[in-house]
Each structure stands twice: as C-alpha cells, then as structure tokens.
Design a protein around this motif. Structure first.
Motif, PDB file in Angstrom:
ATOM      1  N   ALA A   1       0.815  -1.215   0.000  1.00 60.23           N
ATOM      2  CA  ALA A   1       0.000   0.000   0.000  1.00 60.23           C
ATOM      3  C   ALA A   1       0.850   1.268   0.000  1.00 60.23           C
ATOM      4  O   ALA A   1       0.303   2.373  -0.086  1.00 60.23           O
ATOM      5  CB  ALA A   1      -0.926   0.004   1.211  1.00 60.23           C
ATOM      6  N   TYR A   2       2.177   1.108   0.111  1.00 65.88           N
ATOM      7  CA  TYR A   2       3.077   2.255   0.162  1.00 65.88           C
ATOM      8  C   TYR A   2       3.897   2.346  -1.119  1.00 65.88           C
ATOM      9  O   TYR A   2       4.240   1.326  -1.729  1.00 65.88           O
ATOM     10  CB  TYR A   2       4.038   2.145   1.345  1.00 65.88           C
ATOM     11  CG  TYR A   2       3.409   2.249   2.711  1.00 65.88           C
ATOM     12  CD1 TYR A   2       2.092   2.647   2.886  1.00 65.88           C
ATOM     13  CD2 TYR A   2       4.155   1.946   3.855  1.00 65.88           C
ATOM     14  CE1 TYR A   2       1.528   2.748   4.145  1.00 65.88           C
ATOM     15  CE2 TYR A   2       3.610   2.043   5.120  1.00 65.88           C
ATOM     16  CZ  TYR A   2       2.293   2.438   5.264  1.00 65.88           C
ATOM     17  OH  TYR A   2       1.736   2.532   6.504  1.00 65.88           O
ATOM     18  N   THR A   3       4.244   3.560  -1.500  1.00 64.31           N
ATOM     19  CA  THR A   3       5.147   3.760  -2.634  1.00 64.31           C
ATOM     20  C   THR A   3       6.570   3.372  -2.228  1.00 64.31           C
ATOM     21  O   THR A   3       6.849   3.124  -1.040  1.00 64.31           O
ATOM     22  CB  THR A   3       5.142   5.230  -3.076  1.00 64.31           C
ATOM     23  OG1 THR A   3       5.678   6.035  -2.003  1.00 64.31           O
ATOM     24  CG2 THR A   3       3.749   5.700  -3.450  1.00 64.31           C
TER      25      THR A   3
ATOM     26  N   VAL B   1      10.669   3.185   2.191  1.00 68.04           N
ATOM     27  CA  VAL B   1      11.986   3.506   2.744  1.00 68.04           C
ATOM     28  C   VAL B   1      11.854   4.438   3.943  1.00 68.04           C
ATOM     29  O   VAL B   1      12.671   4.399   4.872  1.00 68.04           O
ATOM     30  CB  VAL B   1      12.889   4.133   1.660  1.00 68.04           C
ATOM     31  CG1 VAL B   1      14.251   4.521   2.239  1.00 68.04           C
ATOM     32  CG2 VAL B   1      13.090   3.147   0.506  1.00 68.04           C
ATOM     33  N   MET B   2      10.804   5.244   3.963  1.00 67.62           N
ATOM     34  CA  MET B   2      10.586   6.173   5.075  1.00 67.62           C
ATOM     35  C   MET B   2      10.177   5.477   6.365  1.00 67.62           C
ATOM     36  O   MET B   2      10.423   5.992   7.465  1.00 67.62           O
ATOM     37  CB  MET B   2       9.513   7.200   4.694  1.00 67.62           C
ATOM     38  CG  MET B   2       9.947   8.219   3.665  1.00 67.62           C
ATOM     39  SD  MET B   2       8.573   9.263   3.111  1.00 67.62           S
ATOM     40  CE  MET B   2       8.074  10.056   4.656  1.00 67.62           C
TER      41      MET B   2
ATOM     42  N   VAL C   1      14.783  -1.336  -3.517  1.00 64.11           N
ATOM     43  CA  VAL C   1      14.028  -0.557  -2.524  1.00 64.11           C
ATOM     44  C   VAL C   1      14.261  -1.145  -1.131  1.00 64.11           C
ATOM     45  O   VAL C   1      14.463  -0.416  -0.151  1.00 64.11           O
ATOM     46  CB  VAL C   1      12.513  -0.546  -2.849  1.00 64.11           C
ATOM     47  CG1 VAL C   1      11.723   0.109  -1.711  1.00 64.11           C
ATOM     48  CG2 VAL C   1      12.249   0.193  -4.156  1.00 64.11           C
ATOM     49  N   SER C   2      14.272  -2.473  -1.050  1.00 66.47           N
ATOM     50  CA  SER C   2      14.512  -3.157   0.218  1.00 66.47           C
ATOM     51  C   SER C   2      15.897  -2.820   0.767  1.00 66.47           C
ATOM     52  O   SER C   2      16.062  -2.599   1.978  1.00 66.47           O
ATOM     53  CB  SER C   2      14.371  -4.669   0.020  1.00 66.47           C
ATOM     54  OG  SER C   2      14.681  -5.372   1.201  1.00 66.47           O
ATOM     55  N   ILE C   3      16.884  -2.747  -0.107  1.00 63.51           N
ATOM     56  CA  ILE C   3      18.238  -2.395   0.331  1.00 63.51           C
ATOM     57  C   ILE C   3      18.275  -0.948   0.818  1.00 63.51           C
ATOM     58  O   ILE C   3      18.895  -0.632   1.843  1.00 63.51           O
ATOM     59  CB  ILE C   3      19.253  -2.613  -0.809  1.00 63.51           C
ATOM     60  CG1 ILE C   3      19.350  -4.108  -1.146  1.00 63.51           C
ATOM     61  CG2 ILE C   3      20.633  -2.079  -0.417  1.00 63.51           C
ATOM     62  CD1 ILE C   3      20.156  -4.400  -2.405  1.00 63.51           C
TER      63      ILE C   3
ATOM     64  N   ARG D   1      16.063  11.804   3.343  1.00 63.08           N
ATOM     65  CA  ARG D   1      16.914  10.620   3.495  1.00 63.08           C
ATOM     66  C   ARG D   1      16.437   9.491   2.576  1.00 63.08           C
ATOM     67  O   ARG D   1      17.244   8.835   1.905  1.00 63.08           O
ATOM     68  CB  ARG D   1      16.886  10.160   4.954  1.00 63.08           C
ATOM     69  CG  ARG D   1      17.624   8.852   5.251  1.00 63.08           C
ATOM     70  CD  ARG D   1      19.107   8.994   5.116  1.00 63.08           C
ATOM     71  NE  ARG D   1      19.783   7.761   5.528  1.00 63.08           N
ATOM     72  CZ  ARG D   1      20.991   7.415   5.136  1.00 63.08           C
ATOM     73  NH1 ARG D   1      21.679   8.214   4.327  1.00 63.08           N
ATOM     74  NH2 ARG D   1      21.536   6.294   5.543  1.00 63.08           N
ATOM     75  N   ALA D   2      15.132   9.261   2.521  1.00 63.17           N
ATOM     76  CA  ALA D   2      14.587   8.207   1.667  1.00 63.17           C
ATOM     77  C   ALA D   2      14.873   8.508   0.197  1.00 63.17           C
ATOM     78  O   ALA D   2      15.231   7.604  -0.577  1.00 63.17           O
ATOM     79  CB  ALA D   2      13.083   8.065   1.899  1.00 63.17           C
ATOM     80  N   HIS D   3      14.719   9.764  -0.194  1.00 60.03           N
ATOM     81  CA  HIS D   3      15.005  10.168  -1.575  1.00 60.03           C
ATOM     82  C   HIS D   3      16.477   9.931  -1.903  1.00 60.03           C
ATOM     83  O   HIS D   3      16.826   9.404  -2.971  1.00 60.03           O
ATOM     84  CB  HIS D   3      14.650  11.644  -1.750  1.00 60.03           C
ATOM     85  CG  HIS D   3      14.627  12.098  -3.182  1.00 60.03           C
ATOM     86  ND1 HIS D   3      15.787  12.259  -3.926  1.00 60.03           N
ATOM     87  CD2 HIS D   3      13.595  12.428  -4.011  1.00 60.03           C
ATOM     88  CE1 HIS D   3      15.471  12.668  -5.140  1.00 60.03           C
ATOM     89  NE2 HIS D   3      14.139  12.771  -5.223  1.00 60.03           N
ATOM     90  N   GLU D   4      17.342  10.287  -0.972  1.00 58.18           N
ATOM     91  CA  GLU D   4      18.789  10.106  -1.155  1.00 58.18           C
ATOM     92  C   GLU D   4      19.150   8.640  -1.354  1.00 58.18           C
ATOM     93  O   GLU D   4      19.957   8.284  -2.235  1.00 58.18           O
ATOM     94  CB  GLU D   4      19.515  10.673   0.067  1.00 58.18           C
ATOM     95  CG  GLU D   4      21.003  10.382   0.153  1.00 58.18           C
ATOM     96  CD  GLU D   4      21.577  10.733   1.513  1.00 58.18           C
ATOM     97  OE1 GLU D   4      22.583  10.103   1.891  1.00 58.18           O
ATOM     98  OE2 GLU D   4      21.018  11.614   2.200  1.00 58.18           O
ATOM     99  N   LEU D   5      18.554   7.766  -0.556  1.00 59.68           N
ATOM    100  CA  LEU D   5      18.876   6.341  -0.625  1.00 59.68           C
ATOM    101  C   LEU D   5      18.346   5.701  -1.904  1.00 59.68           C
ATOM    102  O   LEU D   5      19.026   4.865  -2.514  1.00 59.68           O
ATOM    103  CB  LEU D   5      18.300   5.622   0.599  1.00 59.68           C
ATOM    104  CG  LEU D   5      18.994   5.955   1.919  1.00 59.68           C
ATOM    105  CD1 LEU D   5      18.208   5.398   3.095  1.00 59.68           C
ATOM    106  CD2 LEU D   5      20.427   5.437   1.940  1.00 59.68           C
ATOM    107  N   LEU D   6      17.170   6.076  -2.323  1.00 58.61           N
ATOM    108  CA  LEU D   6      16.633   5.536  -3.576  1.00 58.61           C
ATOM    109  C   LEU D   6      17.430   6.039  -4.771  1.00 58.61           C
ATOM    110  O   LEU D   6      17.616   5.312  -5.751  1.00 58.61           O
ATOM    111  CB  LEU D   6      15.151   5.892  -3.711  1.00 58.61           C
ATOM    112  CG  LEU D   6      14.227   5.120  -2.762  1.00 58.61           C
ATOM    113  CD1 LEU D   6      12.838   5.738  -2.732  1.00 58.61           C
ATOM    114  CD2 LEU D   6      14.147   3.652  -3.167  1.00 58.61           C
ATOM    115  N   ASN D   7      17.921   7.243  -4.683  1.00 64.23           N
ATOM    116  CA  ASN D   7      18.803   7.752  -5.732  1.00 64.23           C
ATOM    117  C   ASN D   7      20.096   6.937  -5.774  1.00 64.23           C
ATOM    118  O   ASN D   7      20.595   6.596  -6.856  1.00 64.23           O
ATOM    119  CB  ASN D   7      19.106   9.224  -5.485  1.00 64.23           C
ATOM    120  CG  ASN D   7      19.982   9.823  -6.574  1.00 64.23           C
ATOM    121  OD1 ASN D   7      19.640   9.787  -7.753  1.00 64.23           O
ATOM    122  ND2 ASN D   7      21.126  10.377  -6.193  1.00 64.23           N
TER     123      ASN D   7
END
Length: 223
Positions: A94-96, A101-102, A148-150, A119-125
């Motif tokens: 249910a989450y993007t 990641v958040m 995404v899991s990593i 922080r979540a944006h940084e990690l996905l980048n």
C-alpha cells in the motif's frame, strides 16, 4: 564486531545450527557470504546474528550487547546497528517506494518528517531508483523491489547489513544489478553478511563461509 560463540539452534529434534563459532569483523567495507545447500542452516544463523531468534546454546555478542540482554535493549541495538534485506522483499504493497523507505525513519526520533523524506530520496537515488519514487511494489520489477529493500535497510545508517538469499527470486540480470548495489555499500564502509546458495553471489565475497548440516566446515578469505 559480531561474535558468535559455540552457537547451537534446535527446533525440537532438529538441529539447524550446530556449535557455530566465528567473528564477523566490522571492517572498512567487507562482504561475508555464508554458503550452503538449502537446509544447511545459513538462514537460521543469519536470524540468530540479527537477534530475530535466540540460540538454544552458545552466545552472540553484537558490538558489546549480548543476546541475553533485555528485549528493549536488543530492539534498540538492532535498529541502530543492523539493516535487513529479505528474499521476499517484505515491502508494504500500500506504500510507494519512497514511503517504504521512510517507514523505519518515522520511528527514529532523530529524524523530522522533512529529514525522513530527504533521506529516503537520497537512498533511492543511490540505488538508481530516482524515477521510481512514486511507484508501488506492484509496479516494480523484482530487481527494483530488492533495491528498494536495500535502501530501506540503509535508512538508519547501520554498521551491518544482513541479507538472506537476496537474489533467490531474481533472474540473472536483476541478480547482477542487486549484487552491484552491495558493492556500492562495501565502498561506503558497510559490513555485509549474505546467506546465499547462488554461485554468482559467492564471487562477490571477501570472506566465504561454508556450512553443511548446520556446521561451519570451511572459512576462505578470498580477497
């Protein structure tokens, strides 16, 4: 350091891990791979190292904290020290990607909501998923889900990443993409412990541990 001393784990009459001893050093970027056929005890061992279960016998010490410590102490230490990557991704459908990641950051008092999103944006980048932030798990490939899991595992800046068969559900191309992410983490000075029966994964090991019938039978320092 994660120190595993004479650890045995039994489930009724079945012994999954038997008298296992090893010290996983917190080196400046190191990949440990635990290999063995299905049923050799490697996933059970990883769960014990991650304080997700307790041994029947023996002791485990994670950066000064014993497995015998209180549940509250272990939970706090686990959140601060460990990041987990699972075979089946364990993303909330249910989450993007960004929201998944958040999640671990939202319960960390050190982060504001703004910090959490950044922080979540940084990690996905970092994982090469900048264009997938708003996608739901059902809209992602297997390799993208695992990346995404990593990213989620890195959220609280843990010293150790524990990955249980992280490429088992992936084709060869996506397996390569995911393994390349672990190389990135090694360059960031993370200590990575992977349980895997994949020969391709074994090739990424700095230290290769072989288990058979719950026992550690060989340790090979590859690099």
């Amino acid at each position: 350091m994660i120190s595993v001393n004479n650890v045995t784990k039994s489930f009724g009459n079945v012994t999954a891990v038997s008298d296992f001893s090893f010290q996983f050093e917190a080196e400046e970027g190191h990949i440990y791979v635990i290999r063995g056929v299905s049923g050799s005890g490697k996933s059970t061992l990883l769960g014990l190292i991650g304080y997700l279960d307790t041994p029947t016998e023996g002791t485990i010490n994670l950066e000064g904290l014993s497995i015998a410590s209180s549940h509250k102490e272990k939970s706090h230490h686990r959140r601060e020290m460990l990041g987990f990557v699972f075979q089946d991704f364990q993303l909330n459908p249910a989450y993007t990607a960004l929201e998944n990641v958040m999640v671990p950051l939202l319960i960390n008092p050190k982060y504001t909501l703004k910090d959490t999103k950044e922080r979540a944006h940084e990690l996905l980048n970092l994982m090469g998923l900048t264009d997938r932030l708003g996608h739901y798990p059902s809209q992602l490939s297997g390799g993208e889900k695992q990346r995404v899991s990593i990213a989620r595992a890195l959220a609280n800046e843990p010293k150790y990443i524990l990955a249980d068969e992280p490429t088992a559900n992936l084709d060869l191309e996506n397996e390569q993409l995911v393994l390349d992410q672990f190389v990135k983490l090694k360059a960031l000075h993370k200590t990575i412990i992977i349980a895997s029966h994949s020969e391709q994964t074994w090739e990424y090991a700095d230290t290769l541990l072989t288990m058979k019938a719950g026992r550690l039978i060989e340790v090979r320092h590859v690099k």
